[in-house]
Design a protein around this motif. Structure first.
Motif, PDB file in Angstrom:
ATOM      1  N   LEU A  29     -22.855  -9.671  -8.121  1.00  0.00           N
ATOM      2  CA  LEU A  29     -23.607  -8.921  -9.116  1.00  0.00           C
ATOM      3  C   LEU A  29     -23.561  -7.434  -8.797  1.00  0.00           C
ATOM      4  O   LEU A  29     -23.729  -7.045  -7.648  1.00  0.00           O
ATOM      5  CB  LEU A  29     -25.062  -9.390  -9.129  1.00  0.00           C
ATOM      6  N   SER A  30     -23.358  -6.637  -9.814  1.00  0.00           N
ATOM      7  CA  SER A  30     -23.384  -5.183  -9.669  1.00  0.00           C
ATOM      8  C   SER A  30     -24.618  -4.660 -10.379  1.00  0.00           C
ATOM      9  O   SER A  30     -24.860  -4.997 -11.540  1.00  0.00           O
ATOM     10  CB  SER A  30     -22.137  -4.561 -10.288  1.00  0.00           C
ATOM     11  N   PHE A  31     -25.401  -3.859  -9.652  1.00  0.00           N
ATOM     12  CA  PHE A  31     -26.592  -3.283 -10.243  1.00  0.00           C
ATOM     13  C   PHE A  31     -27.076  -2.138  -9.366  1.00  0.00           C
ATOM     14  O   PHE A  31     -26.674  -2.006  -8.218  1.00  0.00           O
ATOM     15  CB  PHE A  31     -27.700  -4.330 -10.393  1.00  0.00           C
ATOM     16  N   ASP A  32     -27.951  -1.342  -9.952  1.00  0.00           N
ATOM     17  CA  ASP A  32     -28.577  -0.243  -9.232  1.00  0.00           C
ATOM     18  C   ASP A  32     -29.923  -0.751  -8.730  1.00  0.00           C
ATOM     19  O   ASP A  32     -30.818  -1.022  -9.526  1.00  0.00           O
ATOM     20  CB  ASP A  32     -28.773   0.946 -10.172  1.00  0.00           C
ATOM     21  N   PRO A  33     -30.085  -0.907  -7.399  1.00  0.00           N
ATOM     22  CA  PRO A  33     -31.338  -1.458  -6.881  1.00  0.00           C
ATOM     23  C   PRO A  33     -32.565  -0.600  -7.187  1.00  0.00           C
ATOM     24  O   PRO A  33     -33.687  -1.078  -7.087  1.00  0.00           O
ATOM     25  CB  PRO A  33     -31.107  -1.571  -5.375  1.00  0.00           C
ATOM     26  N   GLY A  34     -32.365   0.638  -7.592  1.00  0.00           N
ATOM     27  CA  GLY A  34     -33.482   1.497  -7.946  1.00  0.00           C
ATOM     28  C   GLY A  34     -33.810   1.492  -9.427  1.00  0.00           C
ATOM     29  O   GLY A  34     -34.746   2.164  -9.863  1.00  0.00           O
ATOM     30  N   ASP A  35     -33.058   0.731 -10.216  1.00  0.00           N
ATOM     31  CA  ASP A  35     -33.230   0.709 -11.667  1.00  0.00           C
ATOM     32  C   ASP A  35     -33.645  -0.693 -12.115  1.00  0.00           C
ATOM     33  O   ASP A  35     -32.811  -1.611 -12.149  1.00  0.00           O
ATOM     34  CB  ASP A  35     -31.922   1.123 -12.341  1.00  0.00           C
ATOM     35  N   PRO A  36     -34.914  -0.884 -12.485  1.00  0.00           N
ATOM     36  CA  PRO A  36     -35.387  -2.213 -12.900  1.00  0.00           C
ATOM     37  C   PRO A  36     -34.580  -2.819 -14.055  1.00  0.00           C
ATOM     38  O   PRO A  36     -34.356  -4.030 -14.084  1.00  0.00           O
ATOM     39  CB  PRO A  36     -36.843  -1.969 -13.311  1.00  0.00           C
ATOM     40  N   ALA A  83     -35.649  -5.828  -1.836  1.00  0.00           N
ATOM     41  CA  ALA A  83     -36.862  -5.396  -1.141  1.00  0.00           C
ATOM     42  C   ALA A  83     -36.573  -4.949   0.290  1.00  0.00           C
ATOM     43  O   ALA A  83     -37.209  -4.036   0.800  1.00  0.00           O
ATOM     44  CB  ALA A  83     -37.898  -6.518  -1.147  1.00  0.00           C
ATOM     45  N   THR A  84     -35.600  -5.576   0.933  1.00  0.00           N
ATOM     46  CA  THR A  84     -35.288  -5.222   2.324  1.00  0.00           C
ATOM     47  C   THR A  84     -34.208  -4.162   2.423  1.00  0.00           C
ATOM     48  O   THR A  84     -33.832  -3.757   3.512  1.00  0.00           O
ATOM     49  CB  THR A  84     -34.838  -6.466   3.121  1.00  0.00           C
ATOM     50  N   GLY A  85     -33.687  -3.735   1.280  1.00  0.00           N
ATOM     51  CA  GLY A  85     -32.643  -2.713   1.284  1.00  0.00           C
ATOM     52  C   GLY A  85     -31.256  -3.269   1.547  1.00  0.00           C
ATOM     53  O   GLY A  85     -30.291  -2.509   1.647  1.00  0.00           O
ATOM     54  N   ALA A  86     -31.115  -4.573   1.638  1.00  0.00           N
ATOM     55  CA  ALA A  86     -29.817  -5.187   1.913  1.00  0.00           C
ATOM     56  C   ALA A  86     -28.892  -5.156   0.714  1.00  0.00           C
ATOM     57  O   ALA A  86     -27.696  -5.419   0.844  1.00  0.00           O
ATOM     58  CB  ALA A  86     -30.001  -6.629   2.385  1.00  0.00           C
ATOM     59  N   ALA A  87     -29.402  -4.806  -0.452  1.00  0.00           N
ATOM     60  CA  ALA A  87     -28.585  -4.801  -1.659  1.00  0.00           C
ATOM     61  C   ALA A  87     -28.039  -3.427  -1.970  1.00  0.00           C
ATOM     62  O   ALA A  87     -27.523  -3.198  -3.061  1.00  0.00           O
ATOM     63  CB  ALA A  87     -29.403  -5.326  -2.843  1.00  0.00           C
ATOM     64  N   ALA A  88     -28.148  -2.512  -1.043  1.00  0.00           N
ATOM     65  CA  ALA A  88     -27.632  -1.164  -1.288  1.00  0.00           C
ATOM     66  C   ALA A  88     -26.140  -1.231  -1.569  1.00  0.00           C
ATOM     67  O   ALA A  88     -25.408  -1.952  -0.907  1.00  0.00           O
ATOM     68  CB  ALA A  88     -27.909  -0.261  -0.100  1.00  0.00           C
TER      69      ALA A  88
END
Length: 95
Positions: A29-36, A83-88
């Protein structure tokens, strides 16, 4: 000799085929972790890909339950990694 399957054998064979189809699903999956909105779009894609894998087995209670469980687990894993930042970074295999 009658080679027709009993209904329970056919149901078991369908469930086995559906599980095999689910095992073949790889989600990146591609997404911006800061963008809901980006996260929600990625989670909708996750659901759609799993639904597509089991589409031929729609209506089979066991298959639908397993597909829903997998969707819930993947969704939770994605949200946990965010939440843990692992999806950066985008395009990571998250489930």
């Amino acid at each position: 000799m009658d080679h027709r399957r009993r209904p329970d054998e056919q149901t078991d064979a369908e469930a086995a085929s559906a599980l095999a189809a689910l095992k073949q699903v790889t989600l990146t999956l591609s997404f911006d972790p800061g963008d809901p909105d980006s996260i929600e779009a990625a989670l909708r894609e996750l659901d759609a890909r799993i639904d597509a894998a089991v589409a031929p087995f729609r209506g089979h209670p066991f298959v639908e339950a397993v597909a829903n469980q997998i969707k819930d687990e993947c969704r939770e894993r994605v949200l946990q990694q965010i939440a843990t930042g692992a999806a950066a970074g985008s395009g990571r295999k998250l489930c």
